[in-house]
Motif scaffolding. Structure first.
Motif, short mmCIF file in Angstrom:
data_model
loop_
_atom_site.label_atom_id
_atom_site.label_comp_id
_atom_site.label_asym_id
_atom_site.label_seq_id
_atom_site.Cartn_x
_atom_site.Cartn_y
_atom_site.Cartn_z
N LEU A 145 -29.10 -21.61 -2.52
CA LEU A 145 -28.98 -20.27 -3.08
C LEU A 145 -28.14 -19.38 -2.16
N PRO A 146 -26.84 -19.62 -2.10
CA PRO A 146 -26.00 -18.82 -1.20
C PRO A 146 -25.77 -17.40 -1.71
N GLY A 147 -25.55 -16.49 -0.79
CA GLY A 147 -25.18 -15.12 -1.14
C GLY A 147 -26.12 -14.48 -2.15
N GLU A 148 -25.53 -13.92 -3.18
CA GLU A 148 -26.29 -13.18 -4.18
C GLU A 148 -27.15 -14.07 -5.07
N VAL A 149 -26.96 -15.38 -5.03
CA VAL A 149 -27.70 -16.28 -5.92
C VAL A 149 -29.20 -16.23 -5.61
N ALA A 150 -29.55 -16.02 -4.36
CA ALA A 150 -30.97 -15.99 -3.99
C ALA A 150 -31.72 -14.90 -4.75
N ALA A 151 -31.18 -13.69 -4.77
CA ALA A 151 -31.85 -12.59 -5.47
C ALA A 151 -31.87 -12.82 -6.98
N LEU A 152 -30.80 -13.39 -7.52
CA LEU A 152 -30.75 -13.67 -8.94
C LEU A 152 -31.80 -14.72 -9.33
N PHE A 153 -31.96 -15.74 -8.48
CA PHE A 153 -32.94 -16.78 -8.78
C PHE A 153 -34.36 -16.24 -8.64
N GLU A 154 -34.59 -15.42 -7.64
CA GLU A 154 -35.92 -14.81 -7.49
C GLU A 154 -36.26 -13.96 -8.72
N ASP A 155 -35.30 -13.22 -9.22
CA ASP A 155 -35.52 -12.42 -10.43
C ASP A 155 -35.81 -13.32 -11.63
N TRP A 156 -35.09 -14.45 -11.72
CA TRP A 156 -35.33 -15.40 -12.81
C TRP A 156 -36.75 -15.96 -12.75
N LEU A 157 -37.20 -16.31 -11.56
CA LEU A 157 -38.57 -16.81 -11.41
C LEU A 157 -39.59 -15.76 -11.84
N ALA A 158 -39.37 -14.51 -11.47
CA ALA A 158 -40.30 -13.45 -11.83
C ALA A 158 -40.38 -13.27 -13.34
N ARG A 159 -39.28 -13.53 -14.05
CA ARG A 159 -39.26 -13.35 -15.50
C ARG A 159 -39.78 -14.58 -16.25
N HIS A 160 -39.42 -15.78 -15.76
CA HIS A 160 -39.70 -16.99 -16.53
C HIS A 160 -40.83 -17.86 -15.96
N ARG A 161 -41.09 -17.80 -14.68
CA ARG A 161 -42.15 -18.59 -14.07
C ARG A 161 -42.92 -17.76 -13.05
#
Length: 359
Positions: free
Chosen positions: A260-276
């Motif tokens: 999860l380089p750069g901005e991908v980490a925050a985007l993935f964390e947001d995805w987890l909060a919404r979907h899992r």
């Protein structure tokens, strides 16, 4: 050029890291409900060059051709998202809705192959973003690149998660018959619902397996890339993915641990909060156990497979399953057949070979 919208992976559009501005939500009091998914906007970018070089010891190639920047597939975990900041665009929704395409890429490639100093080695298609993302159906840039490579007997390694690769079997099958082509399909999960949320506009897992079978039946060496392996979310499927791909005709396999380089980490964390949401803390904890306490690690030798006992167990499971199922190494590709555009004569000291050994 604008095309219609559909489901997207990112829910936010954070500003690119080089921007001097910030975007903040604003409620004007009028309500109106949620906005519809944004449409896809295509932006031409004149191709000044075609071949990108790398010296990464983690990669099985030293050159690639990338027809597109940004990707409609919208995979929330995509490591290429941060590259959109170089164009002044967000790695969030911009990455999957504002697609830059390389106009004149095939012509630029032909010029580079004709250069006197060019030495042949397999070129990768799909090293950055997917060469068979949906806009390729209309633009045909990847096909034009393949036509140049086929015409000059240049080896190619294709990586995709799209069944659109079947369209080009008329090029890939004859190339494969001469030892010039191989295709790997990326498959992170067999769970159709999870795949739809992780990769909203990519082909379904079932459709990717069908594409593997059709490639293999046509004589194209095909492999599976179990990627990304997401600890505590998809890692339990490693053996099942390998078994399904092997049954479909895959002959070689690899895997990549989620990074999860750069901005991908925050985007993935947001995805987890919404979907899992119930699993979010555990997934991130397990990923940190594989990444030395962080969510990514860019060091050569660690960025693809991680470190620590948790990462070692994932790697061991992959190795044991691949061995049990009879997977082998990717085939070597033949560089000796390369014929440069314009009939350039090769130096006598090269013994008539355009690039020596295969992959």
């Amino acid at each position: 050029m604008v095309t219609g919208g559909k489901g997207r992976g990112a829910a936010a559009n954070p500003p690119p890291r080089y921007a001097a501005w910030q975007r903040h939500p604003w409620d004007d009091g009028w309500g109106g409900g949620p906005e519809p998914p944004p449409p896809t906007e295509l932006r031409p970018e004149r191709a000044r060059g075609a071949i990108a070089r790398n010296d990464s010891p983690d990669l099985p190639f030293d050159r690639s051709v990338n027809p597109y920047a940004g990707c409609e597939h919208g995979c929330i975990y995509c490591y290429a998202r941060p590259t959109h900041a170089r164009h002044g665009l967000s790695p969030g929704l911009d990455f999957e809705t504002r697609i830059l395409y390389k106009a004149g890429l095939a012509e630029a490639l032909r010029r580079e192959l004709a250069a006197p100093g060019y030495r042949c080695a397999p070129v990768a298609l799909g090293a950055n973003t997917d060469p068979y993302q949906p806009v390729e159906r209309r633009l045909g840039i990847t096909r034009a690149v393949l036509e140049v490579l086929a015409a000059h007997h240049h080896p190619v390694m294709v990586t995709t998660k799209s069944a659109l690769v079947e369209r080009d079997l008329d090029l890939l099958a004859p190339m494969a018959g001469r030892g010039l082509a191989q295709v790997a399909l990326s498959l992170a999960t067999l769970d159709a619902d999870l795949a739809r949320r992780l990769e909203p506009r990519a082909a379904s897992p079932r459709r990717r397996l069908q594409a593997m079978a059709r490639l293999a039946a046509a004589g194209v060496p095909v492999g599976v890339l179990v990627a990304p392996v997401i600890p505590a979310l998809t890692d339990h499927e490693i053996e099942r993915v390998l078994a399904a791909a092997r049954e479909a005709g895959a002959a070689f396999a690899g895997y990549v641990l989620l990074r999860l380089p750069g901005e991908v980490a925050a985007l993935f964390e947001d995805w987890l909060a919404r979907h899992r949401p119930a699993a979010a803390r555990h997934v991130l904890s397990q990923l940190r156990a594989c990444r030395g306490g962080g969510l990514t690690d860019g060091r050569f030798g660690a960025r693809m497979t991680g470190q620590g006992e948790r990462a070692r167990l994932i790697g061991r499971r992959f190795e044991l399953a691949a061995r049990r199922l009879g997977y082998g190494a990717p085939p070597s590709l033949d560089c000796s057949r390369f014929r440069p555009p314009g009939g350039r004569q090769l130096a006598l000291f090269e013994g008539g070979s355009a690039g020596g050994a295969g992959l």
